[in-house]
Every structure is written in structure tokens, then in C-alpha cells.
Design a protein around this motif. Structure first.
Motif, PDB file in Angstrom:
ATOM      1  N   VAL A 142       0.865  -1.356   0.051  1.00  0.00           N
ATOM      2  CA  VAL A 142      -0.176   0.074  -0.096  1.00  0.00           C
ATOM      3  C   VAL A 142       0.889   1.194   0.281  1.00  0.00           C
ATOM      4  O   VAL A 142       1.874   1.208   0.779  1.00  0.00           O
ATOM      5  CB  VAL A 142      -0.934  -0.031   1.203  1.00  0.00           C
ATOM      6  N   ILE A 143       0.478   2.333  -0.631  1.00  0.00           N
ATOM      7  CA  ILE A 143       1.207   3.528  -0.873  1.00  0.00           C
ATOM      8  C   ILE A 143       0.113   4.609  -0.478  1.00  0.00           C
ATOM      9  O   ILE A 143      -0.760   4.690  -1.237  1.00  0.00           O
ATOM     10  CB  ILE A 143       1.998   3.729  -2.075  1.00  0.00           C
TER      11      ILE A 143
ATOM     12  N   LEU B 167       3.212  -3.923   6.757  1.00  0.00           N
ATOM     13  CA  LEU B 167       1.943  -4.219   6.343  1.00  0.00           C
ATOM     14  C   LEU B 167       2.285  -4.693   4.714  1.00  0.00           C
ATOM     15  O   LEU B 167       3.030  -4.254   3.917  1.00  0.00           O
ATOM     16  CB  LEU B 167       1.274  -2.869   6.055  1.00  0.00           C
ATOM     17  N   SER B 168       1.672  -5.993   4.684  1.00  0.00           N
ATOM     18  CA  SER B 168       1.909  -6.471   3.478  1.00  0.00           C
ATOM     19  C   SER B 168       0.603  -7.693   3.186  1.00  0.00           C
ATOM     20  O   SER B 168      -0.306  -7.853   4.037  1.00  0.00           O
ATOM     21  CB  SER B 168       3.320  -7.610   3.493  1.00  0.00           C
ATOM     22  N   ASP B 169       0.669  -8.287   2.139  1.00  0.00           N
ATOM     23  CA  ASP B 169      -0.519  -9.280   1.647  1.00  0.00           C
ATOM     24  C   ASP B 169      -2.089  -8.532   1.557  1.00  0.00           C
ATOM     25  O   ASP B 169      -2.808  -9.188   2.098  1.00  0.00           O
ATOM     26  CB  ASP B 169      -0.668 -10.473   2.563  1.00  0.00           C
ATOM     27  N   VAL B 170      -1.881  -7.238   1.189  1.00  0.00           N
ATOM     28  CA  VAL B 170      -3.241  -6.444   1.335  1.00  0.00           C
ATOM     29  C   VAL B 170      -4.068  -6.861   0.212  1.00  0.00           C
ATOM     30  O   VAL B 170      -3.581  -6.957  -0.953  1.00  0.00           O
ATOM     31  CB  VAL B 170      -2.938  -4.975   1.364  1.00  0.00           C
ATOM     32  N   VAL B 171      -5.273  -6.949   0.327  1.00  0.00           N
ATOM     33  CA  VAL B 171      -6.226  -7.320  -0.838  1.00  0.00           C
ATOM     34  C   VAL B 171      -7.167  -6.211  -1.049  1.00  0.00           C
ATOM     35  O   VAL B 171      -8.217  -6.201  -2.066  1.00  0.00           O
ATOM     36  CB  VAL B 171      -6.846  -8.656  -0.670  1.00  0.00           C
TER      37      VAL B 171
ATOM     38  N   SER C 291      -7.024   5.682   7.550  1.00  0.00           N
ATOM     39  CA  SER C 291      -6.994   4.866   6.480  1.00  0.00           C
ATOM     40  C   SER C 291      -7.193   3.016   6.923  1.00  0.00           C
ATOM     41  O   SER C 291      -6.809   2.983   8.184  1.00  0.00           O
ATOM     42  CB  SER C 291      -5.265   4.692   5.796  1.00  0.00           C
ATOM     43  N   MET C 292      -7.443   2.435   5.876  1.00  0.00           N
ATOM     44  CA  MET C 292      -7.793   1.085   6.514  1.00  0.00           C
ATOM     45  C   MET C 292      -7.234   0.129   5.221  1.00  0.00           C
ATOM     46  O   MET C 292      -7.070   0.312   4.012  1.00  0.00           O
ATOM     47  CB  MET C 292      -9.132   0.655   6.577  1.00  0.00           C
ATOM     48  N   ALA C 293      -6.875  -1.259   5.585  1.00  0.00           N
ATOM     49  CA  ALA C 293      -6.341  -2.284   4.745  1.00  0.00           C
ATOM     50  C   ALA C 293      -6.753  -3.395   5.288  1.00  0.00           C
ATOM     51  O   ALA C 293      -6.813  -3.967   6.484  1.00  0.00           O
ATOM     52  CB  ALA C 293      -4.839  -2.273   4.821  1.00  0.00           C
ATOM     53  N   LEU C 294      -7.280  -4.426   4.214  1.00  0.00           N
ATOM     54  CA  LEU C 294      -7.544  -5.812   4.626  1.00  0.00           C
ATOM     55  C   LEU C 294      -6.627  -6.421   3.945  1.00  0.00           C
ATOM     56  O   LEU C 294      -6.180  -6.401   3.023  1.00  0.00           O
ATOM     57  CB  LEU C 294      -9.233  -6.061   4.048  1.00  0.00           C
ATOM     58  N   LYS C 295      -6.181  -7.564   4.791  1.00  0.00           N
ATOM     59  CA  LYS C 295      -5.233  -8.458   4.434  1.00  0.00           C
ATOM     60  C   LYS C 295      -5.765  -9.667   3.848  1.00  0.00           C
ATOM     61  O   LYS C 295      -6.868  -9.881   4.165  1.00  0.00           O
ATOM     62  CB  LYS C 295      -4.210  -8.750   5.806  1.00  0.00           C
ATOM     63  N   SER C 296      -4.846 -10.696   3.270  1.00  0.00           N
ATOM     64  CA  SER C 296      -5.272 -11.883   2.788  1.00  0.00           C
ATOM     65  C   SER C 296      -6.066 -12.554   3.602  1.00  0.00           C
ATOM     66  O   SER C 296      -6.800 -13.574   3.409  1.00  0.00           O
ATOM     67  CB  SER C 296      -4.456 -12.380   1.599  1.00  0.00           C
ATOM     68  N   ASP C 297      -5.329 -12.612   4.978  1.00  0.00           N
ATOM     69  CA  ASP C 297      -5.915 -13.594   5.953  1.00  0.00           C
ATOM     70  C   ASP C 297      -7.054 -13.128   6.717  1.00  0.00           C
ATOM     71  O   ASP C 297      -7.696 -13.694   7.568  1.00  0.00           O
ATOM     72  CB  ASP C 297      -4.728 -13.804   7.027  1.00  0.00           C
TER      73      ASP C 297
ATOM     74  N   TRP D   3      -4.910   2.867  10.696  1.00  0.00           N
ATOM     75  CA  TRP D   3      -4.191   3.888  11.050  1.00  0.00           C
ATOM     76  C   TRP D   3      -4.542   5.274  10.797  1.00  0.00           C
ATOM     77  O   TRP D   3      -5.170   5.472   9.952  1.00  0.00           O
ATOM     78  CB  TRP D   3      -2.597   3.468  10.638  1.00  0.00           C
ATOM     79  N   GLY D   4      -3.969   6.251  11.295  1.00  0.00           N
ATOM     80  CA  GLY D   4      -4.455   7.805  11.301  1.00  0.00           C
ATOM     81  C   GLY D   4      -5.036   8.098  12.403  1.00  0.00           C
ATOM     82  O   GLY D   4      -4.980   7.823  13.564  1.00  0.00           O
ATOM     83  N   TRP D   5      -5.959   9.220  12.122  1.00  0.00           N
ATOM     84  CA  TRP D   5      -6.922   9.795  13.042  1.00  0.00           C
ATOM     85  C   TRP D   5      -7.959   8.836  13.898  1.00  0.00           C
ATOM     86  O   TRP D   5      -8.385   8.019  13.221  1.00  0.00           O
ATOM     87  CB  TRP D   5      -7.908  10.797  12.336  1.00  0.00           C
TER      88      TRP D   5
END
Length: 321
Positions: A97-98, A114-118, A127-133, A139-141
Motif C-alpha cells: 500500500v502507498i 503491512l503486506s498481503d493487502v487485498v 486509512s484501512m487495509a484488509l489483508k489476505s488472511d 491507522w491515522g486519526w
């Protein structure tokens, strides 16, 4: 005898009406399916006053306000995009993610490991990220707890989709139920009791919309502008989107329905708009991707967010239906 003939005619008429209704309700000529709409959804994103789109070569194009973004237009291998009020996110094909733009609250400080984000999502300052697992990272406010992912949620590792509101977060679980956390002053985190069989969700400023597997939608939260008043008889929905205080849906026939706040014309769907396969909504504007790869935008255009270049076309194998 005459009365008998009359009843026969009435019976024939009723059978004809029932046949027509069945043909309309169960037609197999649907233009777009839920699966197709979901596949395309992450390719376009709308924030407060701007849009970001993934081009056929994996690069991105941004439309609208660029006051604090300092756009990184040399990106490549992008597979999904998200836009907050003043920051951008992209997901690359390698699961990384960038983020860039306003980083006042750390919303662009992507966790180093952070890796394996889908999937990704962007709120006002988080900001939010969903991982493959099936786990979620935020993170953030965090003034309202929007980054405090419920412990039990990640222990289950069962999340299939994520969205971010202004100051709240939402996760769709694999079992079709919904979990919300963060700001709840407008009831946006009060998920309706018994809500199930959900296949897609979207979040606005203070309201949410959920699409169920039967093609119906449910809304909850702030309803000052009628954004939670789902149009009667709305059926066969395949995709949903939520703007600041308005909603958009795609029906299976490729047409769009909008309702809620319409001060800037964000709910005035162009009359000839059809063949739509993906939608997103900003605070006061709306955007649609058509099956031919062209993009249509309407509503607030103060920052040029609806000035779509005439030559823009996102059609390639990725967008093939």
C-alpha cells in the motif's frame, strides 16, 4: 352463459398478467451481475472533492482538487484505489500500500510491516487495509476509535470487505454480517438487529448502506436528507455507493438510482446513462463507469472533479465483462 364467458376472460387476463410479472422479475437478460460490479469497484474512487481511477496500464489518473495531494502520477502496477478527504491510497499488485497527501493525523504513515493487502479504504483522516488472511489494519486519526479494530474481529480473521466513513469504520464478514466501530453520534454504528446475508457495504458521513444477497438494500444512521429512505420497490441491485449524504445503486439492467442530499445535483442521474458496471460517490458528486470503459460524472464540480477528459477510457482485459 355470458357470465361464464366473462369469468373465463378474467382468468385468461390474470394468467397473462402473472406471466408478464414473472418475466420482469426473473428475466435472464440482466446487463450486469453482482460479481461483475464487485470486480470493477476498486478501480475507481471518489473522495471529498476529487476522484482517482486506475488506467489500463496500471497507472492512475486524478481528477479534481489537488491543493494538498502532490499527486504521485508515476505509480504503476496499481490494482485498487481509495480517496479520503485529503489523502490518497493505492494498492499495488504485490499487496503493498502507498499513501500520500495530507498526513496531519498519520493517515499516510503506512505500517512498515503491512503486506498481503487485498483491499483498502480511506476516511476523513484515517486509512484501512484488509489483508489476505481476513484481518484488518487501521491507522491515522483515532479520536473516535475508528482505528480501534475490535479484537474479536481480527481473532476470527473472517472479514471479506472494508469501508471507511468520515470518522467510522465498517467491515463485512464472510458470514454476511456487518461490524461497525468509531464515531456513533448519528447512529451510523448501530447496525440493524438481524441484518444478514449482506454482500456489499458503503459508508457516508453519518450513514451506511448495505446490499443483501436478494438484491435489496438497507440503510441506517443519519437521515436528515432522506439518505436512509430507500426508494420503494427498489430491487435487483448489484452494487451500492455512499456519498457525503446521498446514495447510489446499480440495478441489474445497468441503470442507476440515486437518493438523498441533492443540493449540487449529485442525484440528478443523466437521462441517457446506461450500461453502468461500477459506481462511486464523493461528498457532493457521483461517478459511473460504463461497460465501454468511459466515465461519467455529475454533481459538484467546483474543483473540476467532474471534468472527465474526453479521451479517457479504462477499457481493457481487466474491465472485460
Amino acid at each position: 352463459m355470458e357470465r361464464k364467458k366473462l369469468w373465463i376472460y378474467i382468468l385468461i387476463l390474470c394468467i397473462g398478467v402473472m406471466f408478464c410479472l414473472s418475466a420482469c422479475l426473473f428475466s435472464e437478460t440482466d446487463f450486469v451481475t453482482f460479481e461483475e460490479a464487485q470486480k470493477l469497484g476498486g478501480k475507481i474512487a471518489a473522495g471529498g472533492f476529487r476522484n482517482m481511477l486506475v488506467k489500463s496500464d496500471g497507472t492512475v489518473i486524478c481528477l479534481g482538487n489537488n491543493d494538498v495531494y502532490d499527486d504521485m502520477l508515476d505509480l504503476n502496477d496499481v490494482v485498487a484505489v481509495a480517496v479520503g478527504d485529503y489523502h490518497n491510497m493505492v494498492l499495488k499488485s504485490d499487496g503493498k500500500v502507498i499513501c500520500w497527501g495530507n498526513n496531519k493525523y498519520g493517515q499516510c504513515d503506512v505500517p512498515a510491516d503491512l503486506s498481503d493487502v487485498v483491499a483498502i479504504a480511506a476516511g476523513w483522516g484515517h486509512s484501512m487495509a484488509l489483508k489476505s488472511d481476513g484481518t484488518v489494519v487501521c491507522w491515522g486519526w483515532n479520536e473516535d476509535g475508528q482505528c480501534d479494530v475490535p479484537t474479536g474481529l481480527n481473532n476470527e480473521a473472517s472479514v471479506s470487505f472494508i469501508v471507511a466513513g468520515i470518522c467510522h469504520s465498517m467491515a463485512l464478514k464472510a458470514d454476511g454480517t456487518v461490524v461497525c466501530w468509531g464515531d456513533n453520534v448519528l447512529g451510523q454504528c448501530d447496525v440493524p438487529a438481524g441484518l444478514s446475508d449482506v454482500v456489499a457495504v458503503a459508508a457516508g458521513v453519518g450513514h451506511n448502506i448495505a446490499l443483501r444477497s436478494n438484491g435489496t438494500v438497507v440503510c441506517w444512521g443519519w437521515n436528515e436528507f432522506g439518505q436512509c429512505n430507500v426508494p420503494s420497490r427498489l430491487r435487483k441491485v448489484v452494487a451500492v455507493a455512499a456519498g457525503g449524504n446521498h446514495n447510489m445503486v446499480i440495478k441489474a439492467d445497468g441503470t442507476i438510482v440515486c437518493w438523498g442530499w441533492n443540493e449540487r445535483g449529485q442525484c440528478n442521474v443523466p437521462e441517457d446513462l446506461s450500461d453502468v458496471v461500477a459506481i462511486v460517490a464523493g461528498h457532493e458528486h457521483s461517478m459511473a463507469l460504463k461497460s465501454d470503459g468511459t466515465v461519467v460524472c455529475w454533481g459538484d464540480n467546483e474543483y473540476g472533479q467532474c471534468d472527465v477528459p474526453e479521451e479517457l477510457n479504462l477499457l481493457n482485459s481487466t474491465f472485460a465483462l
